[in-house]
Design a protein around this motif. Sequence first.
Motif, PDB file in Angstrom:
ATOM      1  N   LYS A 100      -6.726 -29.063  27.527  1.00  0.00           N
ATOM      2  CA  LYS A 100      -6.105 -30.199  28.202  1.00  0.00           C
ATOM      3  C   LYS A 100      -5.779 -31.331  27.214  1.00  0.00           C
ATOM      4  N   ASN A 101      -6.599 -31.504  26.199  1.00  0.00           N
ATOM      5  CA  ASN A 101      -6.488 -32.643  25.295  1.00  0.00           C
ATOM      6  C   ASN A 101      -6.151 -32.266  23.857  1.00  0.00           C
ATOM      7  N   GLN A 102      -5.684 -31.052  23.614  1.00  0.00           N
ATOM      8  CA  GLN A 102      -5.481 -30.615  22.233  1.00  0.00           C
ATOM      9  C   GLN A 102      -4.411 -31.412  21.493  1.00  0.00           C
ATOM     10  N   ASN A 103      -3.520 -32.081  22.216  1.00  0.00           N
ATOM     11  CA  ASN A 103      -2.516 -32.908  21.538  1.00  0.00           C
ATOM     12  C   ASN A 103      -3.166 -34.025  20.730  1.00  0.00           C
ATOM     13  N   ILE A 104      -4.329 -34.488  21.161  1.00  0.00           N
ATOM     14  CA  ILE A 104      -5.070 -35.505  20.411  1.00  0.00           C
ATOM     15  C   ILE A 104      -5.381 -34.964  19.019  1.00  0.00           C
ATOM     16  N   VAL A 105      -5.866 -33.733  18.963  1.00  0.00           N
ATOM     17  CA  VAL A 105      -6.213 -33.126  17.681  1.00  0.00           C
ATOM     18  C   VAL A 105      -4.955 -32.935  16.830  1.00  0.00           C
ATOM     19  N   HIS A 106      -3.867 -32.489  17.461  1.00  0.00           N
ATOM     20  CA  HIS A 106      -2.617 -32.319  16.722  1.00  0.00           C
ATOM     21  C   HIS A 106      -2.148 -33.650  16.123  1.00  0.00           C
ATOM     22  N   LYS A 107      -2.294 -34.727  16.877  1.00  0.00           N
ATOM     23  CA  LYS A 107      -1.856 -36.031  16.389  1.00  0.00           C
ATOM     24  C   LYS A 107      -2.717 -36.500  15.219  1.00  0.00           C
ATOM     25  N   VAL A 108      -4.026 -36.282  15.314  1.00  0.00           N
ATOM     26  CA  VAL A 108      -4.910 -36.631  14.200  1.00  0.00           C
ATOM     27  C   VAL A 108      -4.501 -35.823  12.967  1.00  0.00           C
ATOM     28  N   CYS A 109      -4.244 -34.542  13.163  1.00  0.00           N
ATOM     29  CA  CYS A 109      -3.834 -33.667  12.050  1.00  0.00           C
ATOM     30  C   CYS A 109      -2.522 -34.151  11.439  1.00  0.00           C
ATOM     31  N   ARG A 110      -1.603 -34.577  12.271  1.00  0.00           N
ATOM     32  CA  ARG A 110      -0.296 -35.040  11.801  1.00  0.00           C
ATOM     33  C   ARG A 110      -0.432 -36.281  10.914  1.00  0.00           C
ATOM     34  N   ILE A 111      -1.370 -37.146  11.267  1.00  0.00           N
ATOM     35  CA  ILE A 111      -1.587 -38.374  10.506  1.00  0.00           C
ATOM     36  C   ILE A 111      -2.230 -38.076   9.151  1.00  0.00           C
ATOM     37  N   TYR A 112      -3.138 -37.100   9.092  1.00  0.00           N
ATOM     38  CA  TYR A 112      -3.923 -36.873   7.885  1.00  0.00           C
ATOM     39  C   TYR A 112      -3.459 -35.687   7.034  1.00  0.00           C
ATOM     40  N   THR A 113      -2.382 -34.996   7.416  1.00  0.00           N
ATOM     41  CA  THR A 113      -1.906 -33.864   6.612  1.00  0.00           C
ATOM     42  C   THR A 113      -0.417 -33.988   6.324  1.00  0.00           C
ATOM     43  N   ASN A 114       0.027 -33.227   5.319  1.00  0.00           N
ATOM     44  CA  ASN A 114       1.428 -33.274   4.916  1.00  0.00           C
ATOM     45  C   ASN A 114       2.179 -31.972   5.153  1.00  0.00           C
ATOM     46  N   ASN A 115       1.475 -30.892   5.473  1.00  0.00           N
ATOM     47  CA  ASN A 115       2.158 -29.623   5.698  1.00  0.00           C
ATOM     48  C   ASN A 115       1.469 -28.831   6.802  1.00  0.00           C
ATOM     49  N   GLN A 116       2.130 -27.794   7.258  1.00  0.00           N
ATOM     50  CA  GLN A 116       1.636 -27.031   8.409  1.00  0.00           C
ATOM     51  C   GLN A 116       0.323 -26.315   8.105  1.00  0.00           C
ATOM     52  N   GLU A 117       0.171 -25.800   6.890  1.00  0.00           N
ATOM     53  CA  GLU A 117      -1.067 -25.091   6.548  1.00  0.00           C
ATOM     54  C   GLU A 117      -2.273 -26.034   6.596  1.00  0.00           C
TER      55      GLU A 117
END
Length: 164
Positions: free
Chosen positions: A15-32
């Motif tokens: 239900k809330n996985q977009n939160i994790v995706h957003k955190v990942c987007r802020i702290y990473t530069n590539n998909q891997e």
Amino acid sequence: MNKELEHSFVEELEKNQNIVHKVCRIYTNNQEAHNDLFQEITIQLWKAYPKFRGDSKFSTWMYRVGLNTAITLYRKRKRSIKTETFDAFQYKIKSEPYDDTEEEQLKLLYKAVHQLNDIEKALVFLYLEDKSYKEISETIGISEVNARVKMNRVKTKLRTILNP
């Protein structure tokens, strides 16, 4: 962990996985790196879930664990990072594809945000998530007044980066 607890965790995470995706987007530069951080945050959420008391909303708790995991990992980025396999639960979580096509302005904002330090990134992230200063202060672990002051400084810094 019992099946009921496992089921409720998987349900809340989906239900809330977009939160994790957003955190990942802020702290990473590539998909891997995004995928690696997503997995590590999920592992940390799973480990911490039995201790989740429900004093705050699941999403607020998820922000805190996610941000703390990202900050901890990327402060240690020069050392080798040991990760645990998550194969046992991976098949149970329906992963939504993350849409990585943003408008040009959003890309510029993310590029500017990547120039900030870890705490500043967390502040911007929570601010963009429309969190109140009270929620921001609780999530990051600083006073509400300090959150306001730091956010004003970050806004000024971002303006300088975006409009040299």
